[in-house]
Design an enzyme around this catalytic site. Structure first.
Site, PDB file in Angstrom:
ATOM      1  N   SER A 142       0.878  -1.180   0.000  1.00  0.00           N
ATOM      2  CA  SER A 142       0.000   0.000   0.000  1.00  0.00           C
ATOM      3  C   SER A 142       0.909   1.221   0.000  1.00  0.00           C
ATOM      4  O   SER A 142       2.094   1.117   0.361  1.00  0.00           O
ATOM      5  CB  SER A 142      -0.836  -0.013   1.276  1.00  0.00           C
ATOM      6  OG  SER A 142      -1.436   1.254   1.503  1.00  0.00           O
ATOM      7  N   TYR A 156      -2.154  -1.604  10.230  1.00  0.00           N
ATOM      8  CA  TYR A 156      -2.143  -1.713   8.767  1.00  0.00           C
ATOM      9  C   TYR A 156      -0.814  -1.204   8.217  1.00  0.00           C
ATOM     10  O   TYR A 156      -0.156  -1.850   7.405  1.00  0.00           O
ATOM     11  CB  TYR A 156      -3.314  -0.895   8.206  1.00  0.00           C
ATOM     12  CG  TYR A 156      -3.498  -1.003   6.713  1.00  0.00           C
ATOM     13  CD1 TYR A 156      -4.105  -2.131   6.143  1.00  0.00           C
ATOM     14  CD2 TYR A 156      -3.084   0.010   5.859  1.00  0.00           C
ATOM     15  CE1 TYR A 156      -4.288  -2.230   4.769  1.00  0.00           C
ATOM     16  CE2 TYR A 156      -3.268  -0.081   4.484  1.00  0.00           C
ATOM     17  CZ  TYR A 156      -3.872  -1.208   3.938  1.00  0.00           C
ATOM     18  OH  TYR A 156      -4.050  -1.300   2.578  1.00  0.00           O
ATOM     19  N   LYS A 160       2.117  -3.311   6.201  1.00  0.00           N
ATOM     20  CA  LYS A 160       2.499  -2.995   4.823  1.00  0.00           C
ATOM     21  C   LYS A 160       3.990  -2.641   4.727  1.00  0.00           C
ATOM     22  O   LYS A 160       4.632  -2.932   3.715  1.00  0.00           O
ATOM     23  CB  LYS A 160       1.613  -1.876   4.270  1.00  0.00           C
ATOM     24  CG  LYS A 160       0.125  -2.275   4.173  1.00  0.00           C
ATOM     25  CD  LYS A 160      -0.117  -3.453   3.241  1.00  0.00           C
ATOM     26  CE  LYS A 160      -1.602  -3.729   3.008  1.00  0.00           C
ATOM     27  NZ  LYS A 160      -1.851  -4.855   2.085  1.00  0.00           N
TER      28      LYS A 160
HETATM   29  N1  LIG Z   1      -8.560  -0.170  -1.868  1.00  0.00           N
HETATM   30  C1  LIG Z   1      -7.555   0.601  -1.531  1.00  0.00           C
HETATM   31  O1  LIG Z   1      -7.673   1.837  -1.503  1.00  0.00           O
HETATM   32  C2  LIG Z   1      -6.223  -0.017  -1.180  1.00  0.00           C
HETATM   33  C3  LIG Z   1      -5.135   0.840  -0.966  1.00  0.00           C
HETATM   34  C4  LIG Z   1      -3.911   0.288  -0.644  1.00  0.00           C
HETATM   35  C5  LIG Z   1      -3.768  -1.086  -0.553  1.00  0.00           C
HETATM   36  N2  LIG Z   1      -4.836  -1.904  -0.776  1.00  0.00           N
HETATM   37  C6  LIG Z   1      -4.622  -3.351  -0.646  1.00  0.00           C
HETATM   38  O2  LIG Z   1      -5.170  -4.016  -1.771  1.00  0.00           O
HETATM   39  C7  LIG Z   1      -5.458  -5.361  -1.412  1.00  0.00           C
HETATM   40  C8  LIG Z   1      -6.828  -5.737  -1.939  1.00  0.00           C
HETATM   41  O3  LIG Z   1      -7.821  -5.034  -1.222  1.00  0.00           O
HETATM   42  P1  LIG Z   1      -9.087  -4.332  -1.902  1.00  0.00           P
HETATM   43  O4  LIG Z   1      -8.892  -2.883  -1.801  1.00  0.00           O
HETATM   44  O5  LIG Z   1      -9.369  -4.952  -3.206  1.00  0.00           O
HETATM   45  O6  LIG Z   1     -10.226  -4.685  -0.812  1.00  0.00           O
HETATM   46  P2  LIG Z   1     -11.471  -5.678  -0.843  1.00  0.00           P
HETATM   47  O7  LIG Z   1     -11.969  -5.741   0.558  1.00  0.00           O
HETATM   48  O8  LIG Z   1     -12.416  -5.275  -1.913  1.00  0.00           O
HETATM   49  O9  LIG Z   1     -10.810  -7.075  -1.238  1.00  0.00           O
HETATM   50  C9  LIG Z   1     -10.016  -7.811  -0.316  1.00  0.00           C
HETATM   51  C10 LIG Z   1     -10.354  -9.292  -0.454  1.00  0.00           C
HETATM   52  O10 LIG Z   1      -9.536 -10.028   0.465  1.00  0.00           O
HETATM   53  C11 LIG Z   1     -10.355 -11.061   1.039  1.00  0.00           C
HETATM   54  N3  LIG Z   1      -9.777 -11.518   2.314  1.00  0.00           N
HETATM   55  C12 LIG Z   1      -9.799 -10.907   3.517  1.00  0.00           C
HETATM   56  N4  LIG Z   1      -9.209 -11.680   4.444  1.00  0.00           N
HETATM   57  C13 LIG Z   1      -8.796 -12.824   3.820  1.00  0.00           C
HETATM   58  C14 LIG Z   1      -8.131 -13.998   4.248  1.00  0.00           C
HETATM   59  N5  LIG Z   1      -7.778 -14.173   5.538  1.00  0.00           N
HETATM   60  N6  LIG Z   1      -7.863 -14.953   3.336  1.00  0.00           N
HETATM   61  C15 LIG Z   1      -8.258 -14.807   2.032  1.00  0.00           C
HETATM   62  N7  LIG Z   1      -8.915 -13.716   1.575  1.00  0.00           N
HETATM   63  C16 LIG Z   1      -9.172 -12.733   2.451  1.00  0.00           C
HETATM   64  C17 LIG Z   1     -11.702 -10.380   1.206  1.00  0.00           C
HETATM   65  O11 LIG Z   1     -12.754 -11.311   1.395  1.00  0.00           O
HETATM   66  C18 LIG Z   1     -11.815  -9.583  -0.084  1.00  0.00           C
HETATM   67  O12 LIG Z   1     -12.440 -10.349  -1.099  1.00  0.00           O
HETATM   68  C19 LIG Z   1      -5.300  -5.429   0.110  1.00  0.00           C
HETATM   69  O13 LIG Z   1      -4.053  -6.031   0.424  1.00  0.00           O
HETATM   70  C20 LIG Z   1      -5.307  -3.978   0.533  1.00  0.00           C
HETATM   71  O14 LIG Z   1      -4.604  -3.772   1.739  1.00  0.00           O
HETATM   72  C21 LIG Z   1      -6.050  -1.396  -1.082  1.00  0.00           C
END
Ligand SMILES: NC(=O)c1ccc[n+]([C@@H]2O[C@H](COP(=O)([O-])OP(=O)(O)OC[C@H]3O[C@@H](n4cnc5c(N)ncnc54)[C@H](O)[C@@H]3O)[C@@H](O)[C@H]2O)c1
Length: 281
Positions: A142, A156, A160
């Site tokens: 992230s 978090y 990261k």
């Molecule tokens: N959306 C943002 O703004 C953002 C910013 C920086 C980083 N991220 C990172 O991107 C990645 C994806 O997140 P996203 O934004 O698509 O969110 P999201 O919540 O839409 O998707 C995350 C997915 O991970 C699954 N998940 C959660 N715990 C789990 C586990 N123990 N085992 C297997 N699956 C699990 C959830 O069910 C979900 O489907 C994450 O690592 C998040 O930290 C997202």
């Protein structure tokens, strides 16, 4: 990796957001895809949409915080498609609060999913990837890996940073050894996904984060993400390009990442603390 045709890709957290978009894009490029997610209902829905028209995709319910579950994911992938070329260690969660209110179980949950899930994904899949002429690992961190200090998001941020340190070290080791396995680090800024509602996957042992300041931060984050977050499909395009070009950093908001690094560098070189964040942000 010049072509994705007939390559096999595993995407954790593949039922939603960035993971879903990655699965969709990799299928469009001709790959066979395994989506892994802890949410069975979301996994079923994703699979129904992605497999329309007979696309080569399977879903495996997986808890990335459990190494045995990740091993099962690897076994099921080999059973279905015979090999693995791409692993996107993407599943992530978030909870927090002001420092002393965050219970031990919350720290463990965030580190177990965000850091150990990524680490064990690398440990379990690397031997399989090394059997292929072309292979790639994409670990999701992230912009929080470059910017500390976001209110109520300390676990978090720590998780990261750990993904960044581990992934950079892994990349350097593999590249120095002439490995055929490339490594990328995806560090997104705000993307329009269900991340602000990450607590939906909170185990029963982890208390809900109900501190008013924390709730307010999450509401603002959800609003900002809905109003100005990038589309997950844009992020998936960047990731596919990075795999194709064997590029390490995949930055959706490079200005946010580099500002964070510059801030730290200034702090280190001058001893001057970076400007304090505005209270409540
Ligand atoms: N959306 C943002 O703004 C953002 C910013 C920086 C980083 N991220 C990172 O991107 C990645 C994806 O997140 P996203 O934004 O698509 O969110 P999201 O919540 O839409 O998707 C995350 C997915 O991970 C699954 N998940 C959660 N715990 C789990 C586990 N123990 N085992 C297997 N699956 C699990 C959830 O069910 C979900 O489907 C994450 O690592 C998040 O930290 C997202």
């Amino acid at each position: 990796m010049k072509s994705f045709t007939d390559k096999v890709a595993v995407v954790t957290g593949g039922a939603s957001g960035i993971g879903y978009a990655l699965a969709e894009r990799l299928l469009a490029e001709g790959a066979k895809v395994v989506i892994a997610d802890i949410e069975q209902a979301a996994l079923d829905r994703a699979l129904t949409t992605l497999s329309a028209g007979g696309a080569p995709v399977i879903g495996v319910r997986t808890d990335v915080s459990d190494p045995a579950s990740l091993q099962d994911l690897a076994d099921r992938t080999i059973e279905a498609f015979g090999k693995v070329n791409i692993v996107c260690n993407n599943a992530g969660v978030e909870t927090g609060g002001s420092f002393l209110t965050i219970p031990e179980q919350a720290w463990r949950w965030v580190m177990d999913v965000n850091f150990f899930g990524v680490l064990n994904g690398c440990r379990i899949f690397l031997p399989l990837l090394q059997q292929q002429d072309e292979a790639h690992i994409v670990n999701t961190a992230s912009v929080a890996a470059f910017n500390s200090g976001s209110a109520t998001m300390t676990p978090y941020c720590a998780s990261k940073f750990a993904v960044l340190g581990m992934t950079e070290s892994l990349e350097i080791e593999l590249r120095s050894g002439g490995s055929s396995v490339g490594v990328s680090l995806l560090a997104p800024g705000p993307v329009r996904t269900r991340m602000p509602d990450a607590e939906r996957n909170r185990p029963s042992t982890v208390p809900a984060a109900t501190e008013p300041g924390r709730v307010a931060v999450m509401e603002r984050l959800a609003q900002a993400s809905a109003e100005s977050g990038l589309e997950p499909s844009y992020v998936a395009d960047l990731v596919v390009d990075a795999i194709r070009e064997n590029r390490f950093f995949v930055l959706t908001h490079p200005e946010m990442a580099t500002a964070g690094v510059r801030k730290r560098l200034h702090w280190m070189e001058t001893g001057e603390a970076p400007p304090a964040r505005v209270p409540g942000t």
